[in-house]
Enzyme design. Structure first.
Site, short mmCIF file in Angstrom:
data_model
loop_
_atom_site.label_atom_id
_atom_site.label_comp_id
_atom_site.label_asym_id
_atom_site.label_seq_id
_atom_site.Cartn_x
_atom_site.Cartn_y
_atom_site.Cartn_z
CG HIS A 51 -4.14 -8.04 -26.58
ND1 HIS A 51 -4.48 -7.32 -25.85
CD2 HIS A 51 -4.68 -9.04 -27.49
CE1 HIS A 51 -4.40 -6.56 -26.83
NE2 HIS A 51 -4.52 -7.45 -27.94
CG ASN A 100 -5.68 -11.05 -31.23
OD1 ASN A 100 -5.20 -10.60 -29.70
ND2 ASN A 100 -6.10 -9.46 -31.35
NE ARG A 107 -7.51 -8.60 -28.66
CZ ARG A 107 -7.70 -6.88 -27.92
NH1 ARG A 107 -9.27 -6.74 -27.69
NH2 ARG A 107 -7.56 -6.24 -28.89
CD GLN A 112 -0.51 -3.83 -42.70
OE1 GLN A 112 1.37 -3.63 -43.64
NE2 GLN A 112 -1.00 -3.12 -42.65
CB ILE A 113 2.66 -6.96 -36.25
CG1 ILE A 113 1.79 -6.57 -36.37
CG2 ILE A 113 4.14 -6.99 -35.38
CD1 ILE A 113 0.61 -7.31 -35.33
N GLY A 114 4.26 -8.21 -38.30
CA GLY A 114 6.30 -9.10 -38.79
C GLY A 114 7.22 -7.95 -39.51
NE ARG A 140 -9.33 -7.14 -33.11
CZ ARG A 140 -9.90 -6.49 -32.39
NH1 ARG A 140 -11.10 -5.98 -31.55
NH2 ARG A 140 -9.23 -5.45 -31.57
O1 TXD Z 1 -1.52 -7.17 -29.12
C1 TXD Z 1 -1.67 -7.93 -29.83
N1 TXD Z 1 -0.87 -9.28 -29.38
C2 TXD Z 1 -1.89 -7.54 -31.05
C3 TXD Z 1 -2.11 -8.89 -32.39
C4 TXD Z 1 -2.23 -6.56 -32.10
C5 TXD Z 1 -2.26 -6.46 -33.46
C6 TXD Z 1 -2.49 -7.39 -34.14
N2 TXD Z 1 -3.14 -8.46 -33.22
C7 TXD Z 1 -2.79 -10.14 -34.40
O2 TXD Z 1 -1.36 -10.36 -35.21
C8 TXD Z 1 -4.03 -9.58 -35.18
O3 TXD Z 1 -5.18 -10.13 -34.54
C9 TXD Z 1 -3.01 -11.24 -35.80
O4 TXD Z 1 -3.85 -12.39 -35.10
C10 TXD Z 1 -1.47 -10.76 -35.93
C11 TXD Z 1 -0.56 -10.84 -37.51
O5 TXD Z 1 -1.28 -9.19 -37.02
P1 TXD Z 1 -0.97 -8.49 -39.01
O6 TXD Z 1 -1.65 -7.16 -38.54
O7 TXD Z 1 0.70 -8.45 -38.95
O8 TXD Z 1 -1.65 -9.40 -39.63
P2 TXD Z 1 -1.05 -9.81 -41.36
O9 TXD Z 1 -0.39 -9.01 -41.91
O10 TXD Z 1 -2.18 -10.29 -42.02
O11 TXD Z 1 -0.05 -10.90 -41.19
C12 TXD Z 1 0.02 -12.18 -40.96
C13 TXD Z 1 1.23 -13.36 -41.39
C14 TXD Z 1 0.25 -12.51 -43.37
O12 TXD Z 1 1.09 -12.22 -44.28
C15 TXD Z 1 0.09 -14.15 -43.82
O13 TXD Z 1 0.25 -14.51 -44.56
C16 TXD Z 1 0.95 -15.24 -41.84
O14 TXD Z 1 0.71 -14.32 -40.95
N3 TXD Z 1 0.00 -16.19 -42.13
C17 TXD Z 1 1.48 -17.51 -41.62
N4 TXD Z 1 2.90 -17.40 -41.19
C18 TXD Z 1 3.51 -18.60 -41.62
N5 TXD Z 1 3.05 -19.42 -40.86
C19 TXD Z 1 1.50 -20.19 -41.60
N6 TXD Z 1 0.84 -21.04 -41.40
C20 TXD Z 1 0.89 -18.76 -41.76
N7 TXD Z 1 -0.60 -18.69 -41.60
C21 TXD Z 1 -0.39 -16.97 -42.11
#
Ligand code: TXD
Length: 311
Positions: free
Chosen positions: A178, A123, A91, A13-15, A85
């Site tokens: 955070h 997180n 977190r 989602q964020i990516g 989450r």
């Molecule tokens: O303020 C802040 N720091 C934050 C942090 C605010 C909001 C969300 N925050 C955290 O960001 C959240 O708790 C998650 O730990 C991350 C990512 O959130 P997002 O909503 O983008 O999560 P997704 O959509 O699940 O995306 C995570 C991606 C997913 O596509 C997985 O397949 C991938 O991470 N993933 C990996 N990528 C590369 N390498 C590895 N090993 C891997 N494992 C999972």
């Protein structure tokens, strides 16, 4: 200057939003990286974004991959890899799973792009950025965590809504970890230079502060599945832009403190100058007693999570 190479580790989602915003700002060429099972998904997102670039004329390349070899000599990494989450989960519950992922990511970045600048978002943020720093062996100025930018943005949005004025004119900062112990510095919040405390009743201000503290959870509850992604992406892009364009913006970031604000050896949200050398400076100032004790409280929470990372 050569075009920057930006890699987004985690194309969820964020990516995906990071890729869109980076393209719209023409920050550089973009690579979205994810695990092999999600390679099709990130290749698809890259293509989709590429196909919107002609409309407004964004001249950047965008690709998706699950191969670290494609990330050689990347300039900036923005790391969201991990799991988000779920309702009722805090977190810290994410710690174990995401820690394993972060260790793997940090070792690969160390191997393929040792001179890069890394912005960690995953997180629990305070522990993840610490883990990245330890495993990568990067200099402290080349590693930073994104949280304060988002928390301050949320505080600004709520204050603007309350005062009914432009968000642009609100200036404020949220320091500390955070988590729910973050420290919004209301004493220094202003709108067009006018202190917020002279415009909003103390009890109402306290409500806004509390809403800011739990703003992430408010969204998690509404979504029912997953956490916020638009504002987190925008906040990290602001940091990446300041580095790539050497803007030297002052942004509250999780930076490694070595004595600043009485914190030693931990990443904690402090006002940081981000420029071509990464975190170039931490702007320290005198906190009052109440703020000191809140910062100490948040530091205890950060220390606890970091201790649990057992690196
Ligand atoms: O303020 C802040 N720091 C934050 C942090 C605010 C909001 C969300 N925050 C955290 O960001 C959240 O708790 C998650 O730990 C991350 C990512 O959130 P997002 O909503 O983008 O999560 P997704 O959509 O699940 O995306 C995570 C991606 C997913 O596509 C997985 O397949 C991938 O991470 N993933 C990996 N990528 C590369 N390498 C590895 N090993 C891997 N494992 C999972």
């Amino acid at each position: 200057m050569a075009k920057a190479k930006i890699a987004l580790i985690g194309g969820g989602q964020i990516g995906g939003n990071l890729a869109l915003l980076a393209a719209q700002k023409e920050l550089g060429d973009i690579i979205i990286f994810d695990i092999p099972q999600s390679e099709g998904m990130v290749k698809g997102k890259a293509l989709d974004i590429l196909q919107l670039t002609p409309h407004d004329g964004y001249d950047v390349s965008i690709s998706g991959t699950s191969n670290w070899e494609d990330l050689k000599n990347v300039d900036v990494f923005i790391i969201t890899a991990g799991i988000p989450r779920k309702p009722g989960m805090n977190r810290e519950d994410l710690l174990e799973i995401n820690l394993g992922i972060m260790k793997e990511v940090a070792s690969n970045i160390k191997k393929y792009a040792p001179n890069s600048f890394a912005i960690v978002i995953s997180n629990p943020l305070d522990a993840m950025v610490y883990a990245f720093y330890k495993v990568s062996g990067f200099n402290k100025n080349k590693v930073v965590g994104m949280a304060g930018a988002l928390d301050s943005g949320r505080f600004r949005a709520f204050l603007a809504e309350e005062i009914q004025c432009s968000v642009q004119d609100i200036s404020c900062m949220v320091l500390g970890g955070h988590g729910d112990t973050m420290v919004p510095i209301t004493r220094l919040a202003t709108v067009g230079g006018v202190p917020i405390e002279s415009l909003i009743e103390p009890s109402r201000l306290e409500e806004i502060v509390n809403r800011t503290r739990f703003a992430g959870g408010e969204i998690v509850k509404l979504f029912g599945n997953g956490s916020a992604f638009y504002a987190p992406a925008q906040s990290a892009i602001e940091m990446a832009e300041s580095y790539i364009r050497d803007k030297k913006r002052v942004i509250p970031c999780a930076s490694l403190c070595e004595g600043e604000f009485g914190v030693d050896g931990y990443f904690i949200g402090v006002p940081s100058v981000i420029g071509e050398n990464g975190v170039e400076r931490i702007l320290e100032f005198e906190l009052n007693n109440e703020e000191k004790s809140s910062l100490n409280n948040t530091l205890m929470a950060v220390k606890k999570t970091v201790k649990e990372t057992k690196l």
